[in-house]
Design an enzyme around this catalytic site. Structure first.
Site, PDB file in Angstrom:
ATOM      1  N   ASP A  45      41.449 -26.509  28.401  1.00 40.66           N
ATOM      2  CA  ASP A  45      41.933 -25.528  27.570  1.00 40.66           C
ATOM      3  C   ASP A  45      41.254 -25.078  26.347  1.00 40.66           C
ATOM      4  O   ASP A  45      40.964 -24.049  25.851  1.00 40.66           O
ATOM      5  CB  ASP A  45      43.228 -26.056  27.002  1.00 40.66           C
ATOM      6  CG  ASP A  45      44.411 -25.826  28.031  1.00 40.66           C
ATOM      7  OD1 ASP A  45      44.131 -24.866  29.136  1.00 40.66           O
ATOM      8  OD2 ASP A  45      45.464 -26.199  27.991  1.00 40.66           O
ATOM      9  N   GLY A  46      40.192 -26.207  25.836  1.00 39.18           N
ATOM     10  CA  GLY A  46      39.342 -26.090  24.537  1.00 39.18           C
ATOM     11  C   GLY A  46      38.348 -25.284  25.058  1.00 39.18           C
ATOM     12  O   GLY A  46      38.020 -24.548  24.338  1.00 39.18           O
ATOM     13  N   ASN A 122      46.256 -20.193  19.861  1.00 39.29           N
ATOM     14  CA  ASN A 122      47.096 -21.388  20.140  1.00 39.29           C
ATOM     15  C   ASN A 122      47.951 -21.696  18.609  1.00 39.29           C
ATOM     16  O   ASN A 122      49.129 -21.224  18.610  1.00 39.29           O
ATOM     17  CB  ASN A 122      46.505 -22.813  20.422  1.00 39.29           C
ATOM     18  CG  ASN A 122      46.391 -23.218  21.680  1.00 39.29           C
ATOM     19  OD1 ASN A 122      46.906 -22.522  22.327  1.00 39.29           O
ATOM     20  ND2 ASN A 122      45.804 -24.070  21.832  1.00 39.29           N
ATOM     21  N   GLU A 123      47.423 -22.115  17.539  1.00 35.51           N
ATOM     22  CA  GLU A 123      47.749 -22.265  16.372  1.00 35.51           C
ATOM     23  C   GLU A 123      46.798 -21.807  15.132  1.00 35.51           C
ATOM     24  O   GLU A 123      45.807 -21.997  15.156  1.00 35.51           O
ATOM     25  CB  GLU A 123      48.638 -23.494  16.394  1.00 35.51           C
ATOM     26  CG  GLU A 123      47.663 -24.696  16.122  1.00 35.51           C
ATOM     27  CD  GLU A 123      47.304 -25.230  17.471  1.00 35.51           C
ATOM     28  OE1 GLU A 123      45.833 -25.392  17.709  1.00 35.51           O
ATOM     29  OE2 GLU A 123      47.818 -25.308  18.445  1.00 35.51           O
ATOM     30  N   ARG A 148      56.919 -28.764   0.307  1.00 35.91           N
ATOM     31  CA  ARG A 148      55.973 -29.916  -0.106  1.00 35.91           C
ATOM     32  C   ARG A 148      55.984 -30.893   1.101  1.00 35.91           C
ATOM     33  O   ARG A 148      57.087 -31.285   1.641  1.00 35.91           O
ATOM     34  CB  ARG A 148      56.760 -30.578  -1.037  1.00 35.91           C
ATOM     35  CG  ARG A 148      56.957 -29.639  -2.645  1.00 35.91           C
ATOM     36  CD  ARG A 148      57.556 -30.181  -3.706  1.00 35.91           C
ATOM     37  NE  ARG A 148      57.633 -29.583  -4.849  1.00 35.91           N
ATOM     38  CZ  ARG A 148      58.378 -28.496  -5.092  1.00 35.91           C
ATOM     39  NH1 ARG A 148      59.273 -27.966  -3.963  1.00 35.91           N
ATOM     40  NH2 ARG A 148      58.314 -27.769  -6.187  1.00 35.91           N
ATOM     41  N   ASP A 150      52.804 -32.662   4.258  1.00 37.22           N
ATOM     42  CA  ASP A 150      51.364 -32.786   4.563  1.00 37.22           C
ATOM     43  C   ASP A 150      50.744 -31.405   4.787  1.00 37.22           C
ATOM     44  O   ASP A 150      49.661 -31.301   4.934  1.00 37.22           O
ATOM     45  CB  ASP A 150      51.683 -33.774   5.848  1.00 37.22           C
ATOM     46  CG  ASP A 150      51.654 -35.156   5.312  1.00 37.22           C
ATOM     47  OD1 ASP A 150      51.677 -35.476   4.221  1.00 37.22           O
ATOM     48  OD2 ASP A 150      51.775 -36.120   6.363  1.00 37.22           O
ATOM     49  N   ALA A 185      55.709 -33.259   8.366  1.00 38.22           N
ATOM     50  CA  ALA A 185      56.026 -34.516   7.083  1.00 38.22           C
ATOM     51  C   ALA A 185      56.592 -33.744   5.991  1.00 38.22           C
ATOM     52  O   ALA A 185      55.907 -34.054   4.719  1.00 38.22           O
ATOM     53  CB  ALA A 185      55.114 -35.527   6.984  1.00 38.22           C
TER      54      ALA A 185
END
Length: 264
Positions: A45-46, A122-123, A148, A150, A185
Site C-alpha cells: 500500500d505504501g 489515506n489520511e 487538547r 497529542d 489521546a
C-alpha cells in the site's frame, strides 16, 4: 495504451517490475512514465501511495492497479504468481474503473495570501512540534470544540482502515464520500472537554483547525511528513478529485477488511 510501473525497490518487487514491463511491451503497449494511462504499483500500500502522489496531477487520466509482494494490501489485489494473468488482462481486457474519494487539505499561513494544498489518499495528521496540541475545531464554519491532546487525524474512507482504525475510528466503505476526524489521546477533565468520539463528515461539510497557542506543527499527508511554521488554519474537506482504480475482477471492500483483520 501507455503504462508505467512503480516498485517498492526491493529485489523481489524490482524483478517483477522488469518482468511485467517486458511482457507488456511484447503486447505492444507503450512504456511512458510521464503520461501513463495505467500505473502498476508493485510492492504494498505504501508503494501505491507513492504512485498516487507522483501522478496526482493527472488523476482523471490515469488508473492504478496494485501487485502486493508482501502482506495483503487494501490497494494491491494481485499477487506475484498472477502477473502473467494480469498482463494479459491489461493488454486484452477492457477494465472497470472504480473511483475512491480523496481528501483535500489546505494550509493557510499568518503572513496572508500564501497557502499550500494537498491531496490525501489515506489520511492527514496534525501534531504540535513540542508540547500538547491545542486546536479550535470548526465544522461548517461553526465552532465545535477546543481540542487538547497529542494530535488529530483526518482520514478518507479508504484510509479509515489504517491509522484511523488504530485510533478507534470507524471503518467506512469507500463508496461514501466523507472524511473522519479521530482524536489522539485527548485531555478530558473538569476543565477541558472534547466530544471524545470520531466524527464522520459528509462531502458538503468542511472541518477547519485553528491554532490556539502555537503556530508550528508537524503535519503528515499520507507518507509525507513536514513541519509547517506560522500556520493560521488547516482546512479539510472531501476533494473534488478522485483516485481511479483499474479493476479486472471483483475486489470487495468488506472481504479485504475481513482478510486483513479477521481471517486472512
Amino acid at each position: 495504451m501507455k503504462f508505467a510501473i512503480t516498485s517498492k525497490g526491493d529485489a523481489k518487487s524490482n524483478a517483477l517490475m522488469h518482468k511485467m514491463r517486458t511482457y507488456l511491451k511484447d503486447f505492444n503497449l507503450e512504456y511512458d512514465e510521464k503520461e501513463p494511462e495505467i500505473v502498476i504499483s508493485v510492492g504494498g500500500d505504501g508503494t501505491l501511495l507513492y504512485a498516487f502522489h507522483r501522478y496526482s496531477s493527472r488523476l482523471s487520466k490515469t488508473a492504478f492497479v496494485g501487485v502486493h509482494t508482501g502482506h495483503l494490501g487494501f490497494y494491491a489485489d494481485w499477487v506475484p504468481d498472477e502477473i502473467e494473468k494480469l498482463v494479459i488482462a491489461i493488454a486484452k481486457t477492457p477494465y472497470q474503473i472504480i473511483e475512491y474519494p480523496l481528501m483535500e487539505a489546505i494550509i493557510r499561513y499568518k503572513n496572508g495570501g500564501r497557502e499550500t494544498r494537498y491531496l490525501a489518499l489515506n489520511e492527514s495528521t496534525v501534531k504540535s512540534v513540542d508540547g500538547t496540541l491545542v486546536m479550535d475545531v470548526e465544522i461548517r464554519g461553526q465552532h465545535f470544540e477546543v481540542f487538547r491532546g497529542d494530535g488529530l487525524c483526518l482520514s478518507t474512507p479508504s484510509g479509515s482502515t489504517a491509522y484511523n482504525k488504530a485510533l478507534g475510528g470507524a471503518i467506512i466503505h469507500p463508496s461514501l464520500p466523507s472524511i473522519q476526524l479521530a482524536e489522539m489521546a485527548s485531555i478530558n477533565n473538569r476543565v477541558f472537554r472534547t466530544v471524545g468520539s470520531p466524527l464522520i463528515m459528509p462531502a458538503h461539510h468542511t472541518c477547519m483547525l485553528k491554532p490556539v497557542n502555537r503556530s508550528d506543527f508537524m503535519i503528515t499527508i499520507d507518507h509525507l511528513t513536514l513541519v509547517h511554521k506560522d500556520v493560521k488554519s488547516i482546512q479539510y474537506r472531501v476533494a473534488d478529485e478522485k483516485i481511479r482504480f483499474a479493476r479486472f475482477r471483483p475486489f470487495p471492500f468488506w472481504k479485504r477488511v475481513h482478510d486483513s483483520f479477521i481471517d486472512g
